[in-house]
Structures are given as structure tokens and as C-alpha cells.
Design a protein around this motif. Structure first.
Motif, mmCIF file in Angstrom:
data_model
loop_
_atom_site.group_PDB
_atom_site.id
_atom_site.type_symbol
_atom_site.label_atom_id
_atom_site.label_comp_id
_atom_site.label_asym_id
_atom_site.label_seq_id
_atom_site.Cartn_x
_atom_site.Cartn_y
_atom_site.Cartn_z
ATOM 1 N N SER A 28 25.980 79.851 -55.044
ATOM 2 C CA SER A 28 25.308 79.155 -56.149
ATOM 3 C C SER A 28 23.857 79.617 -56.264
ATOM 4 O O SER A 28 23.155 79.222 -57.172
ATOM 5 C CB SER A 28 25.344 77.654 -55.901
ATOM 6 O OG SER A 28 24.548 77.354 -54.776
ATOM 7 N N PHE A 29 23.415 80.446 -55.319
ATOM 8 C CA PHE A 29 22.049 80.955 -55.241
ATOM 9 C C PHE A 29 21.038 79.848 -54.993
ATOM 10 O O PHE A 29 19.859 79.997 -55.259
ATOM 11 C CB PHE A 29 21.690 81.802 -56.474
ATOM 12 C CG PHE A 29 22.562 83.014 -56.553
ATOM 13 C CD1 PHE A 29 22.245 84.160 -55.849
ATOM 14 C CD2 PHE A 29 23.731 82.993 -57.286
ATOM 15 C CE1 PHE A 29 23.066 85.264 -55.892
ATOM 16 C CE2 PHE A 29 24.556 84.094 -57.326
ATOM 17 C CZ PHE A 29 24.226 85.233 -56.631
ATOM 18 N N TYR A 30 21.501 78.710 -54.530
ATOM 19 C CA TYR A 30 20.632 77.673 -53.977
ATOM 20 C C TYR A 30 21.020 77.557 -52.513
ATOM 21 O O TYR A 30 22.112 77.052 -52.212
ATOM 22 C CB TYR A 30 20.856 76.332 -54.673
ATOM 23 C CG TYR A 30 20.284 76.245 -56.056
ATOM 24 C CD1 TYR A 30 18.922 76.036 -56.245
ATOM 25 C CD2 TYR A 30 21.097 76.371 -57.171
ATOM 26 C CE1 TYR A 30 18.392 75.964 -57.514
ATOM 27 C CE2 TYR A 30 20.571 76.295 -58.444
ATOM 28 C CZ TYR A 30 19.213 76.092 -58.610
ATOM 29 O OH TYR A 30 18.692 76.025 -59.852
ATOM 30 N N PRO A 31 20.187 78.038 -51.609
ATOM 31 C CA PRO A 31 20.601 78.099 -50.199
ATOM 32 C C PRO A 31 21.076 76.751 -49.667
ATOM 33 O O PRO A 31 22.075 76.675 -48.942
ATOM 34 C CB PRO A 31 19.334 78.568 -49.483
ATOM 35 C CG PRO A 31 18.522 79.240 -50.527
ATOM 36 C CD PRO A 31 18.853 78.597 -51.823
ATOM 37 N N ALA A 32 20.388 75.671 -50.072
ATOM 38 C CA ALA A 32 20.763 74.354 -49.545
ATOM 39 C C ALA A 32 22.168 73.986 -49.995
ATOM 40 O O ALA A 32 22.983 73.473 -49.220
ATOM 41 C CB ALA A 32 19.760 73.309 -50.038
ATOM 42 N N LEU A 33 22.462 74.282 -51.250
ATOM 43 C CA LEU A 33 23.774 73.927 -51.790
ATOM 44 C C LEU A 33 24.859 74.805 -51.175
ATOM 45 O O LEU A 33 25.942 74.331 -50.832
ATOM 46 C CB LEU A 33 23.750 74.089 -53.313
ATOM 47 C CG LEU A 33 24.999 73.641 -54.055
ATOM 48 C CD1 LEU A 33 25.245 72.166 -53.823
ATOM 49 C CD2 LEU A 33 24.880 73.923 -55.533
#
Lengths: 468, 292
Positions: B92-97
Motif C-alpha cells: 500500500s506504500f504506507y509502511p505502517a499499513l
């Protein structure tokens, strides 16, 4: 034998009845006389030339259709168009005959018999009754075919022998001349041929002499031979009226099959079709069916057309349908990736055509950019084009969802709103009378939406979009 | 259960020939659920005929084989084995997600996003993903307002691969979605629709799975639909000052987890404030001596 003549005694009726199941006695009438009758009608004793009243007496459930010379002509040229794929030289002999020059084609087909087999196939497919004959001259072939000879003759002698024994009534002469010949005791064509031409000419006029001469004239008719049309254009009369749009599927399939047969040998594809619907008492309607990639296969066209047709509201029962092509282009096969495992069943163009035909042309859009600082005019949505022109985007942050019309805010943003950035002044458009002067802010409202607001010089606040 | 079955197998070992005979006759394996059901049934009624037992043993063995196969394809998973990121997911290119979802969004399938009112950052959540994979079409169906081409182009979306569909009624929207997925030329599809019934969701899920497409269904309710829809994932989004808070109600292949905070400060510094966690003590290494 150089010439082959095909005679279709009931061309219009056969075409009407073909594939439209009908086990009823049907006749075509012209000026109150039966001109064509199907097998059921003939069984009941209805003959060609019977008056309408007598025919109606013979069969109470008789289906009567009006003869249309124009329609028959159209059918003949459609047939010629199909036969042109087999035979290079064709002459139309309206309203019911086709003359073919066989001598050119015999080398290709290695003999008259195999050539005839090839020719027969499309005729049988169309369910037409036909008579044929081959002879050394066009006129001889015509007379022999019309008399129901139905034989392929190998030598000129056979043909002359048959002609000599042909009763004078079948000679296709004027009724008056036939009568005169009969009164002279000339009952066969051979008897007339045996007499000296000059004496015949003096007594019965020049027509007979020219006729007898052209019986042996092997050269081609003086009229131009058949040339197939550049564009596809076809019309189908329906035996029964159609009241539901989905019932159009079957007649349409026939037209589309013909379209495929027209386009395939020419290596063409059509970018659009115009389907004409002739209503019984209302003016005809044209329906456009588009396919941006171009297509030639009947099946794909049928799927697209049905999507469009399902949306239609018929204004009145349909009596005939016609089909024209719009934009014929050379067929270009679409290249696909050999090793692409996700290879789709459709190309993007085909998907767009499918969606457009179902939802309407304006329902499917692409977003295009424009060089303008006014937010409403910096982009527009339009129908997908074949080649997309890329354009650079504005650098400033813009909301991903933009309201079509800015919504006025009734209350000035209060302390519950959190202004994230701004103001950004956009003042532009003085040159085209849609000038704007706005101070844009990005603000988060109490619901957590990140909004794009603007303030006009008159201190009015509007919501213009969301940073979705 | 397995032990009992093994014992049964030993007891009837003179009938092995018959088992072999059965296996050659069976051309198609019975469905997994059916065979398992049969095994359980037979265990409960031990006084049944021997042939039934034979069938059930055979069925159980086949079921084990099938189970193994399904496990290999990650269609069935064991709770104790859920570890590490799955390479069959798209980031998703959101590391946390990504960390939270063990690799990111599913490769294909239908994802429900309950976002509440429009504009809380639901597209910002998807944009990094959409900019990265643009080999095929991206179809947007019935967005709640005009899609601003400038904003999309800014983030690197290829507008020539973007298709916008506006439908008059929900039926047409679903039809368009299914057609787009079935065409095979669509990699991502974003549909705004108020609700989906279970059969509709199933059809879209199957279409997406079969054609390697990822579909997002966005709807304006704050909570995801209560009925258990047969889809890959169900998430609800809550706006935060830092970005979004995602509650994962269902995610195929893993347990439900506590909400995940997605910070959008890095990608949209002017729209989201930095996460307090970034400035809190947890991430800061205290140096023994002050550095100037």
C-alpha cells in the motif's frame, strides 16, 4: 460453354420466408395478380397469374404480401455481391436473373461441375428456388434457364438441339409475336430458325431477326458487368412485425453475418454501424452502434448491438431493418503479449465500446488537462480518444474531488474548523468574461473532512472540493 | 480423530484392495467440505457398514491432501502459522499499513472501505498504490464529485489509463464494474456504491479474483456492512489529524487486529500533522551527551 444463367422465379418470396418459419400459404401480388407463390400455396391450386380474388377463395388463410420490384432488385444485387466471390464476371438481369461468364473461371475451378458446386452453395443457403442453364450465348442460356432446363451442357450442339426443340411459348418473345409465329404453324424455335431470315424479317419485323441472331451471338452483353459496392449497405424486410426490441436479435444476426462475409474478404473492419429501424406508421429511426477499436466479426457486433438495443423503446412495430457501415478501415490485428499471463479477453477499446453501448456514449469518460489556473477549467471530462495527449499538471496542491458547483457555506468557518494552509489567491480569466478572484484555504472540518474552501472579495465562503 | 482413523485403517487392512479400487474409480475428488462432513458423520455413527468407513477413510486422506494443497495456495491457513509478510500482496506504500496487513492489499479481490463522509482521505490511502501499478486500466465508477485530473496527475496517475464511468442507477454501476473486471484489462477498480448484497459482492469478488484485479468498494456509511460478505477484506476508516485510523474487520488470512494508524504526513505534509509517536520518546534514541 461460356455462359451460365441463373433464374430465380420467386426471389422476393423466398428471401422473406427464409429463416422466418412460416408454414402458411403465402403469395406475392402485383396489380391484383399472383406473381410468386410458395409451395403450400401452389398445393392449394394457386398458380402464377391467378387473380387475388380467386386465390383468396382457394385459401382463406392466405398470407398476401405486396410485390416490390425495388426490393427484389436489392435482393438480386445482394446475391450478386455474394456470388461475386466465386465468379469474376457477373451481369445483373433484373428483376430475377443473373448472367455469369464461366469461361474465365473454368481454369480456376477445374471444370464447370466444380464451379457450379461452389456457386450453388450460397444460393441453397439462402433457400432460393432457382433454374439454371449453360449455353454458348447469353440469350440461349437465359431462354434455357427460364424454360427450366436445369442442366449444364457441355457442347454447343447440345444447346442448339435443345433450343430447336423448345416450344415457341418459352422463347421469351413478345406475346404478339409468339401468337403470330404460332399462327404461321411455327411451334418450336427450331422451325423459326430454319426459315430464311430475310423473309422472316419482311413478314414479322426486325425484332425477330435480331433475336434469332443474338441466339448465336457469343459475345458479352453491352451493359457494364456487376461491380460490388464499396460500402456495406443492406436491408431486411421482416415477414412479421417485431414489437419487442430483444426479438431483433435474429434478423440482426442475419445482417451481421452478411456484414462479416462482406468485410472479411476485403480485409476491412467497421468502426461503427448504423442500424435503421423502419416503423410501421412512424418515421424510421437510426441507431448508432460504435466500436472504437473497429470490428468485423458478426458475433462481437451482435453482442455490442444487443447492449444498445436492450435500451431501446420501440415507438411502433418494426417492419424492416437496414444496416450501414460507418467508417471502414483496413483490418489491423491487435498485437498481444505472448508471455503475458494476465492477458485479458478484451482490449481497453473493446471494453470502452461495450460500456458505451450499454450506458450511452457520455457515460464513459476520460479526464483531460487544460492549461488554466481556474480550478473548474483546469481539466475536463470527455469521451475517450484513441491517442491521449499528455499534459503537465499544476504544481500547487489540488483536491482530488472537485464539486461541479461550489457550495455556499452558511456560516463562516469557526473555531471548530482547522485551517491547514492558505490563503492561495487565484485571480484569472479576465480575458474570457469568466474572471474569478478567490482566496483558497485548505481546512479540516469537525467531521474530519479535508475541504477546499474559498473566500470571495465580498467575504462569502464556498466549499469547492475535498482532499479525499 | 486422525488416530482413530488410523486404527480403523489398520483394522480393515484386508480391505485395502477395495480402497485402491475406489481410488481408481473416483475421477473427480469430492468437495472438501462434503468429505470432511462425511468423515465426522461416520465417526459419530460407528455402527455403519464397513464400506462407508472405507469411503470415509479414503475421503479423509483425500481431504488431507486437498487441505495441504489449499494451504499451499494460502486459501486455508492455520492461526499459529500466520507470520511474516505474504509476497502475494501488493504494497500500500504506507509502511505502517503494510506491516499491519502483512504485506499490504490483496493481489486480487474485493475490499470494502467504509469511509463515512467523502473527503476524509480515502483516496489518499489508495493513491500511492494506484500510481505504482499502471500497466492496465484503472476504472473509477460513480465518484461522488468530479475527479480532479490536476490532483491525480500531480500524484503521478497516468490519466490515459484512467477510465471514468458514470451510471444512472446502481444496477448499471454493478454491471459496469463486473464487465470491467471480466475484460481482464483493468487492474484496479474503485466503485462508489451505497450497498451490496451478498450475491453481488460474491460475483464481483469472483470476477476480480479470476482476472487479477483489485477492486475497492467505497461507501458512505461509517461502519462496514453487518452481513458477512464473501469478500477479501472489510475495513472502516476514521479521520485523524495525522491521517487515518483503520479498523480491520475482516482480512482473509489473518486475525482481526486493533486499529492501525496511517500517517499521511510524509506524503501530504500540508494536509496532516505529524504523528505524535514520531516525536514521542519511543523513537528517539537518547544520546548520553548532548550534541551540538
Amino acid at each position: 460453354m461460356q455462359w451460365l444463367y441463373l433464374h430465380f422465379p420467386s426471389l422476393q418470396l423466398d428471401s422473406l420466408l427464409h429463416q422466418q418459419a412460416c408454414d402458411q400459404a403465402c403469395v406475392l401480388i402485383d396489380k391484383n395478380h399472383v406473381v410468386q407463390a410458395n409451395a403450400e400455396a401452389r398445393q392449394l391450386g394457386i398458380k402464377i397469374g391467378t387473380g387475388l380474388a380467386q386465390a383468396a377463395l382457394l385459401c382463406a388463410q392466405l398470407k398476401v404480401i405486396v410485390y416490390d420490384a425495388k426490393q427484389e432488385q436489392r435482393l438480386l444485387s445482394q446475391l450478386a455481391q455474394r456470388l461475386y466471390q466465386t465468379s469474376a464476371t457477373l451481369y445483373l438481369d433484373a428483376p430475377q436473373g443473373l448472367l455469369l461468364k464461366t469461361s474465365d473461371m473454368l481454369r480456376l475451378y477445374a471444370g464447370l461441375a466444380s464451379f457450379w458446386l461452389q456457386l450453388q452453395q450460397p444460393i441453397i443457403e439462402r433457400g432460393l428456388h432457382y433454374h439454371y442453364a449453360s449455353a454458348h450465348s447469353p440469350l440461349a442460356a437465359q431462354i434455357l434457364a427460364k424454360s427450366g432446363n436445369d442442366r449444364l451442357l457441355n457442347t454447343q450442339d447440345e444447346a442448339t438441339l435443345l433450343l430447336a426443340h423448345l416450344p415457341i411459348q418459352y422463347a421469351d418473345l413478345e406475346p404478339k409475336l409468339t401468337l403470330q409465329l404460332e399462327r404461321l404453324g411455327l411451334n418450336t424455335l427450331g422451325q423459326a430458325q430454319a426459315l430464311p431470315r430475310s423473309a422472316l424479317g419482311q413478314r414479322l419485323g426486325k425484332t425477330l431477326v435480331t433475336y434469332l441472331q443474338s441466339l448465336d451471338n457469343t459475345s458479352a452483353p453491352s451493359r457494364p458487368s456487376y461491380q460490388p459496392p464499396e460500402r456495406f449497405r443492406q436491408r431486411l424486410e421482416l415477414l412479421y412485425e417485431i414489437e419487442y426490441s430483444t426479438a431483433l436479435r435474429f434478423p440482426l444476426k442475419r445482417l451481421l453475418d452478411d456484414l462479416e462475409a462482406f468485410l472479411t474478404p476485403r480485409q476491412l473492419q467497421a468502426a461503427g454501424l448504423s442500424l435503421g429501424l423502419d416503423y410501421r406508421e412512424k418515421p424510421a429511426e437510426k441507431v448508432h452502434i460504435g466500436c472504437s477499436d473497429g470490428e468485423y466479426r458478426a458475433e462481437s457486433w451482435l453482442n455490442l448491438a444487443m447492449l444498445r438495443i436492450e435500451q431501446l423503446q420501440l415507438q411502433a412495430p418494426i417492419v424492416a431493418i437496414s444496416l450501414n457501415t460507418k467508417g471502414q478501415t483496413p483490418w489491423a490485428p491487435l498485437s498481444a503479449q505472448l508471455f503475458d499471463t494476465q492477458g485479458g479477453k478484451l482490449t481497453p477499446g473493446q471494453l470502452i465500446s461495450r460500456l458505451q453501448n450499454k450506458l450511452g456514449e457520455h457515460a464513459v469518460q476520460q479526464v483531460y488537462l487544460r492549461d488554466d489556473h481556474r480550478p473548474e477549467r483546469s481539466f475536463y471530462q470527455a469521451q475517450p480518444k484513441a491517442n491521449y495527449q499528455e499534459q503537465g499538471a499544476i504544481k500547487a496542491l489540488r483536491p482530488s474531488l472537485l464539486l461541479t458547483l461550489p457550495e455556499p457555506l452558511h456560516h463562516k468557518p469557526n473555531h471548530q474548523w482547522c485551517i491547514l494552509s492558505g490563503p492561495e489567491r487565484i485571480q484569472s480569466g479576465w480575458w474570457d468574461n469568466v474572471s474569478i478572484c478567490r482566496d483558497y484555504f485548505i481546512a479540516r472540518n469537525p467531521m474530519g473532512q479535508v475541504c477546499w474552501l474559498f473566500r470571495t472579495p465580498r467575504e462569502e465562503w464556498f466549499l469547492h472540493g475535498y482532499f479525499s | 480423530m486422525a488416530l482413530q482413523l488410523t486404527l480403523l485403517l489398520m483394522f480393515f487392512d484386508q480391505l485395502f484392495l477395495k480402497v485402491d479400487h475406489l481410488s481408481t474409480q473416483e475421477t473427480r475428488l469430492p468437495p472438501l467440505s462434503k468429505t470432511l462432513g462425511r468423515v465426522c458423520l461416520d465417526l459419530n455413527h460407528k455402527k455403519r457398514q464397513t464400506t462407508v468407513y472405507i469411503y470415509s477413510i479414503y475421503g479423509f486422506l483425500m481431504a488431507l491432501l486437498q487441505l495441504h494443497q489449499l494451504e499451499k495456495e494460502r486459501l486455508v491457513w492455520r492461526a499459529r502459522q500466520v507470520t511474516g509478510p505474504d509476497h502475494r500482496r501488493q504494497s500500500s506504500f504506507y509502511p505502517a499499513l503494510d506491516k499491519h496487513l502483512q504485506g499490504g492489499w490483496p493481489q486480487a479481490g474485493l475490499v470494502e472501505l467504509a469511509c463515512g463522509p467523502a473527503g476524509i482521505g480515502e483516496l489518499r490511502l489508495l493513491l500511492p498504490l494506484l500510481t505504482q501499478t499502471q500497466s492496465r486500466l484503472q476504472v473509477w465508477i460513480n465518484p461522488p464529485a468530479q475527479l480532479n485530473g490536476q490532483a491525480l496527475a500531480q500524484h503521478g496517475i497516468n490519466l490515459s489509463q484512467t477510465l471514468l464511468v458514470r451510471c444512472q442507477n446502481p444496477q448499471q454501476a454493478l454491471w459496469s464494474a463486473e464487465q470491467s473486471l471480466h475484460s481482464g484489462c483493468c487492474s484496479h477498480l474503485i466503485l462508489w456504491a451505497p450497498n451490496l448484497t451478498a450475491p453481488q459482492a460474491k460475483r464481483l469478488q469472483v470476477a476480480a479474483k479470476n482476472n487479477q484485479a483489485l477492486m475497492f468498494w467505497l461507501h458512505p456509511q461509517a461502519e462496514p456492512s453487518t452481513s458477512a460478505l464473501p469478500i477479501s477484506a472489510r475495513l472502516s476508516l476514521v479521520p485523524q489529524t495525522t491521517g487515518l485510523s483503520l479498523t480491520i474487520h475482516k482480512y482473509q488470512g489473518q486475525w482481526p487486529q486493533h486499529p492501525c494508524q496511517v500517517s499521511m504526513h510524509e506524503l501530504w505534509p500540508s494536509l496532516a500533522t505529524p504523528t505524535p509517536a514520531a516525536t514521542s520518546t519511543s523513537n528517539i534514541v537518547q544520546l548520553p551527551t548532548p550534541v551540538r
